[in-house]
Design an enzyme around this catalytic site. Structure first.
Site, PDB file in Angstrom:
ATOM      1  N   LEU A  23       2.050   6.858  -4.750  1.00  0.00           N
ATOM      2  CA  LEU A  23       2.486   6.699  -3.487  1.00  0.00           C
ATOM      3  C   LEU A  23       3.313   8.086  -2.920  1.00  0.00           C
ATOM      4  CD1 LEU A  23       4.101   2.990  -3.524  1.00  0.00           C
ATOM      5  CD2 LEU A  23       1.984   4.256  -3.089  1.00  0.00           C
ATOM      6  N   ASP A  24       3.133   8.124  -1.682  1.00  0.00           N
ATOM      7  CA  ASP A  24       3.951   9.037  -1.234  1.00  0.00           C
ATOM      8  C   ASP A  24       5.129   9.177  -1.658  1.00  0.00           C
ATOM      9  OD1 ASP A  24       0.952  10.571  -0.325  1.00  0.00           O
ATOM     10  OD2 ASP A  24       0.985   9.216   2.187  1.00  0.00           O
ATOM     11  N   LYS A  25       5.746  10.124  -1.184  1.00  0.00           N
ATOM     12  CA  LYS A  25       7.422   9.907  -1.020  1.00  0.00           C
ATOM     13  C   LYS A  25       8.133   9.102  -0.755  1.00  0.00           C
ATOM     14  CE  LYS A  25      11.392  13.518  -1.263  1.00  0.00           C
ATOM     15  NZ  LYS A  25      12.309  14.178   0.095  1.00  0.00           N
TER      16      LYS A  25
END
Length: 325
Positions: A144-146
């Site tokens: 998942l993106d940050k």
């Protein structure tokens, strides 16, 4: 010109290089660094020209200009365990299911060598995790993106890593995301389709591309409409491209609230939004995106597992403010 394994390298441009691309000149003068490595360092902001940061690898150089390339110190090939807490929903000898907090990077990368989910997993699971699925990404089968929160599964054995990776690649994983977007998509249930590739103007962004890229399909359902200015949507991915939901919604006129990459100006629809809701939406510090549902077949037992979580408090607070106006 000063050369060292790490630290700053200084180069004064002579006439023979005048007019050539910056990355090509640096590659010629520092043969121990590949051109791709040099471009990555430039992207990270590690090159200065006469004291000012230069981020464009193709920029021509001029005689007498001073370039300083800062080479970071080597980092361990195997991430070091760090005591970082994260919510655990399920764990056994094969895998672990967790609810990733927004702001936590998944695996080490330039600029984020420590303090990642991988560091936390190595500390939690012990040395047995190291080497599962690769040195820099032990146990990771998806990401998942940050600043995206939500459900993830990580493998603790090579068998689990291989089986889960195959299921993700074959789209046999049940995944759903919740997002808050500007405007209300029409129809309220539909699909966004279009190839996604690297944005030629900004390497940190992805974009819808007319040629090249990879095919991408996002299915969405509007769960709640807040007037005509915002909506809570559920998204399901038929493909899994980088930033897929964020790119598709932005390209179709409904960027996610708070998105730092794909929402670069105030949307016109914000003018119709009540003041409190507008201010809360414009001040939201990250993309309003949460991985809310994750289902898969256990690689060891064959059992069907399904997990669901609510968005974190900042997301829920924004939703309540949108609904109250």
């Amino acid at each position: 010109m000063t050369v060292s394994s790490h630290g700053p390298r200084t180069l004064i441009i002579t006439e023979e290089f005048a007019g050539q691309r910056t990355d090509r000149v640096l590659t010629a003068c520092f043969p121990d660094l590949s051109r791709s490595r040099i471009k990555n360092l430039i992207d990270e902001g590690r090159l200065t020209r006469n004291g000012l940061c230069l981020r464009e690898p193709a920029e021509p150089v001029r005689t007498g200009v001073e370039l300083i390339l800062d080479i970071p110190a080597p980092t361990p090939a195997i991430p070091v365990g760090e005591a970082i807490s994260f919510p655990i929903l399920y764990e056994d000898d094969d895998l672990i299911v967790l609810d990733k907090p927004a702001g936590l990077v998944v695996h080490p990368a330039p600029g984020n060598e420590t303090g990642t989910l991988v560091n936390a997993l190595v500390a939690h699971c012990g040395e047995s995790l190291v080497g599962i699925g690769g040195e820099r990404r032990p146990g990771i089968v998806h990401r998942l993106d940050k600043d995206t929160s939500g459900l993830m599964v990580a493998a603790k054995t090579e068998r689990a890593h291989r089986a889960l990776s195959e299921d993700f690649a074959a789209r046999r994983i049940d995944r759903a995301y919740l997002a808050l977007c500007w405007g209300v998509p029409s129809p309220t249930k539909g699909e966004y389709e279009g190839n996604i590739g690297r944005d030629k103007r900004d390497r940190k962004r992805m974009a819808m591309v007319g040629s090249g890229g990879k095919t991408a399909l996002t299915r969405y359902t509007v769960l709640k409409a807040f007037g005509t200015y915002a909506a809570l949507v559920e998204c399901r991915l038929a493909t899994g491209r980088t930033h897929q939901i964020r790119v598709h919604f932005s390209a179709n006129g409904h960027p996610l609230m708070g998105d730092p990459l794909y929402l670069r100006r105030i949307p016109a629809i914000a003018k119709t939004c009540p003041i409190d809701a507008r201010d809360a939406a414009l001040d939201f510090p990250r993309q309003a995106l949460h991985a809310a549902r994750l289902g898969f077949t256990h690689p060891g037992t064959g059992e069907k597992l399904l997990f669901e979580t609510s968005p974190p408090e900042d997301f829920m607070t924004l939703e309540r403010i949108l609904a109250s106006d």
